[in-house]
Design a protein around this motif. Structure first.
Motif, PDB file in Angstrom:
ATOM      1  N   GLU A  15      79.817 -75.756  41.504  1.00 28.23           N
ATOM      2  CA  GLU A  15      78.497 -76.298  41.162  1.00 28.23           C
ATOM      3  C   GLU A  15      77.994 -77.240  42.250  1.00 28.23           C
ATOM      4  OE1 GLU A  15      78.803 -78.073  37.293  1.00 28.23           O
ATOM      5  OE2 GLU A  15      78.992 -76.142  36.275  1.00 28.23           O
ATOM      6  N   LYS A  16      78.894 -78.071  42.755  1.00 33.88           N
ATOM      7  CA  LYS A  16      78.503 -79.003  43.823  1.00 33.88           C
ATOM      8  C   LYS A  16      78.104 -78.238  45.085  1.00 33.88           C
ATOM      9  CE  LYS A  16      81.174 -83.006  42.294  1.00 33.88           C
ATOM     10  NZ  LYS A  16      82.255 -83.946  42.623  1.00 33.88           N
ATOM     11  N   ILE A  17      78.828 -77.193  45.396  1.00 33.07           N
ATOM     12  CA  ILE A  17      78.496 -76.371  46.573  1.00 33.07           C
ATOM     13  C   ILE A  17      77.144 -75.684  46.379  1.00 33.07           C
ATOM     14  CG2 ILE A  17      79.153 -74.288  47.844  1.00 33.07           C
ATOM     15  CD1 ILE A  17      82.102 -75.192  47.396  1.00 33.07           C
ATOM     16  N   ALA A  18      76.913 -75.162  45.184  1.00 32.99           N
ATOM     17  CA  ALA A  18      75.638 -74.495  44.903  1.00 32.99           C
ATOM     18  C   ALA A  18      74.477 -75.483  45.032  1.00 32.99           C
ATOM     19  CB  ALA A  18      75.654 -73.871  43.514  1.00 32.99           C
ATOM     20  N   LEU A  19      74.666 -76.703  44.529  1.00 33.26           N
ATOM     21  CA  LEU A  19      73.631 -77.723  44.638  1.00 33.26           C
ATOM     22  C   LEU A  19      73.382 -78.089  46.104  1.00 33.26           C
ATOM     23  CD1 LEU A  19      71.710 -79.665  43.197  1.00 33.26           C
ATOM     24  CD2 LEU A  19      73.606 -81.285  43.017  1.00 33.26           C
ATOM     25  N   ALA A  20      74.455 -78.218  46.872  1.00 30.79           N
ATOM     26  CA  ALA A  20      74.312 -78.521  48.298  1.00 30.79           C
ATOM     27  C   ALA A  20      73.578 -77.383  49.018  1.00 30.79           C
ATOM     28  CB  ALA A  20      75.677 -78.762  48.925  1.00 30.79           C
ATOM     29  N   ASP A  21      73.897 -76.143  48.665  1.00 33.07           N
ATOM     30  CA  ASP A  21      73.219 -74.992  49.277  1.00 33.07           C
ATOM     31  C   ASP A  21      71.724 -75.006  48.970  1.00 33.07           C
ATOM     32  OD1 ASP A  21      75.521 -74.023  50.447  1.00 33.07           O
ATOM     33  OD2 ASP A  21      75.925 -72.542  48.863  1.00 33.07           O
ATOM     34  N   GLU A  22      71.358 -75.375  47.735  1.00 34.05           N
ATOM     35  CA  GLU A  22      69.943 -75.466  47.365  1.00 34.05           C
ATOM     36  C   GLU A  22      69.241 -76.541  48.187  1.00 34.05           C
ATOM     37  OE1 GLU A  22      69.260 -75.944  43.152  1.00 34.05           O
ATOM     38  OE2 GLU A  22      70.732 -74.394  42.673  1.00 34.05           O
ATOM     39  N   ILE A  24      70.093 -77.645  51.133  1.00 35.72           N
ATOM     40  CA  ILE A  24      69.991 -77.163  52.515  1.00 35.72           C
ATOM     41  C   ILE A  24      68.827 -76.186  52.643  1.00 35.72           C
ATOM     42  CG2 ILE A  24      71.136 -75.727  54.257  1.00 35.72           C
ATOM     43  CD1 ILE A  24      73.785 -77.057  53.327  1.00 35.72           C
ATOM     44  N   ALA A  25      68.685 -75.287  51.674  1.00 30.00           N
ATOM     45  CA  ALA A  25      67.588 -74.310  51.708  1.00 30.00           C
ATOM     46  C   ALA A  25      66.238 -75.021  51.647  1.00 30.00           C
ATOM     47  CB  ALA A  25      67.724 -73.319  50.558  1.00 30.00           C
ATOM     48  N   ALA A  27      65.614 -78.099  52.602  1.00 27.22           N
ATOM     49  CA  ALA A  27      65.436 -78.800  53.873  1.00 27.22           C
ATOM     50  C   ALA A  27      64.989 -77.828  54.958  1.00 27.22           C
ATOM     51  CB  ALA A  27      66.728 -79.499  54.275  1.00 27.22           C
ATOM     52  N   ASN A  28      65.575 -76.640  54.985  1.00 27.27           N
ATOM     53  CA  ASN A  28      65.175 -75.628  55.976  1.00 27.27           C
ATOM     54  C   ASN A  28      63.731 -75.193  55.787  1.00 27.27           C
ATOM     55  OD1 ASN A  28      67.575 -75.562  57.437  1.00 27.27           O
ATOM     56  ND2 ASN A  28      68.491 -74.021  56.099  1.00 27.27           N
ATOM     57  N   GLU A  29      63.293 -75.084  54.535  1.00 24.95           N
ATOM     58  CA  GLU A  29      61.890 -74.743  54.262  1.00 24.95           C
ATOM     59  C   GLU A  29      60.963 -75.841  54.768  1.00 24.95           C
ATOM     60  OE1 GLU A  29      61.421 -73.875  50.099  1.00 24.95           O
ATOM     61  OE2 GLU A  29      62.859 -72.216  50.180  1.00 24.95           O
ATOM     62  N   LYS A  30      61.343 -77.088  54.547  1.00 25.51           N
ATOM     63  CA  LYS A  30      60.523 -78.205  55.019  1.00 25.51           C
ATOM     64  C   LYS A  30      60.464 -78.225  56.538  1.00 25.51           C
ATOM     65  CE  LYS A  30      61.190 -81.248  51.052  1.00 25.51           C
ATOM     66  NZ  LYS A  30      61.739 -82.536  50.571  1.00 25.51           N
ATOM     67  N   ILE A  31      61.581 -77.962  57.188  1.00 24.86           N
ATOM     68  CA  ILE A  31      61.608 -77.916  58.658  1.00 24.86           C
ATOM     69  C   ILE A  31      60.683 -76.814  59.167  1.00 24.86           C
ATOM     70  CG2 ILE A  31      63.062 -77.317  60.638  1.00 24.86           C
ATOM     71  CD1 ILE A  31      65.366 -78.794  59.130  1.00 24.86           C
ATOM     72  N   ALA A  32      60.743 -75.654  58.546  1.00 23.16           N
ATOM     73  CA  ALA A  32      59.881 -74.540  58.957  1.00 23.16           C
ATOM     74  C   ALA A  32      58.413 -74.896  58.783  1.00 23.16           C
ATOM     75  CB  ALA A  32      60.229 -73.284  58.166  1.00 23.16           C
ATOM     76  N   ALA A  33      58.087 -75.558  57.668  1.00 25.10           N
ATOM     77  CA  ALA A  33      56.693 -75.959  57.429  1.00 25.10           C
ATOM     78  C   ALA A  33      56.239 -76.957  58.475  1.00 25.10           C
ATOM     79  CB  ALA A  33      56.548 -76.547  56.034  1.00 25.10           C
ATOM     80  N   LEU A  34      57.102 -77.908  58.819  1.00 25.27           N
ATOM     81  CA  LEU A  34      56.741 -78.898  59.844  1.00 25.27           C
ATOM     82  C   LEU A  34      56.557 -78.238  61.203  1.00 25.27           C
ATOM     83  CD1 LEU A  34      59.101 -81.842  58.849  1.00 25.27           C
ATOM     84  CD2 LEU A  34      56.604 -81.784  58.653  1.00 25.27           C
TER      85      LEU A  34
END
Length: 72
Positions: A15-22, A24-25, A27-34
């Motif tokens: 569960e902790k790994i799944a939350l961390a993966d979410e 990260i995803a 954050a990657n979307e925000k980086i792409a938008a920026l």
């Protein structure tokens, strides 16, 4: 977690790994938008620079007035 059996520990870790993966995803979307915003801003700046260049070429006296105003 010493009182929990291995299956429960594994479930919690997953569960902790799944939350961390979410996170990260997201954050990657925000980086792409920026990055896209940066590209768009660059296009606007280039357009405004070209426009300013055309205006100054057509009305060179405007450049002289602006230079005097910035030296005050």
């Amino acid at each position: 977690m010493p009182n929990l059996d291995q299956d429960e520990q594994l479930r919690i870790a997953s569960e902790k790994i799944a939350l961390a993966d979410e996170k990260i995803a997201m954050a990657n979307e925000k980086i792409a938008a920026l990055e896209n915003d940066k590209v768009d801003q660059g296009k606007v700046i280039k357009y405004l620079q070209n426009l300013a260049h055309k205006v100054v070429n057509k009305f060179p006296e405007l450049l002289d007035e602006d230079e005097d105003a910035t030296q005050e």
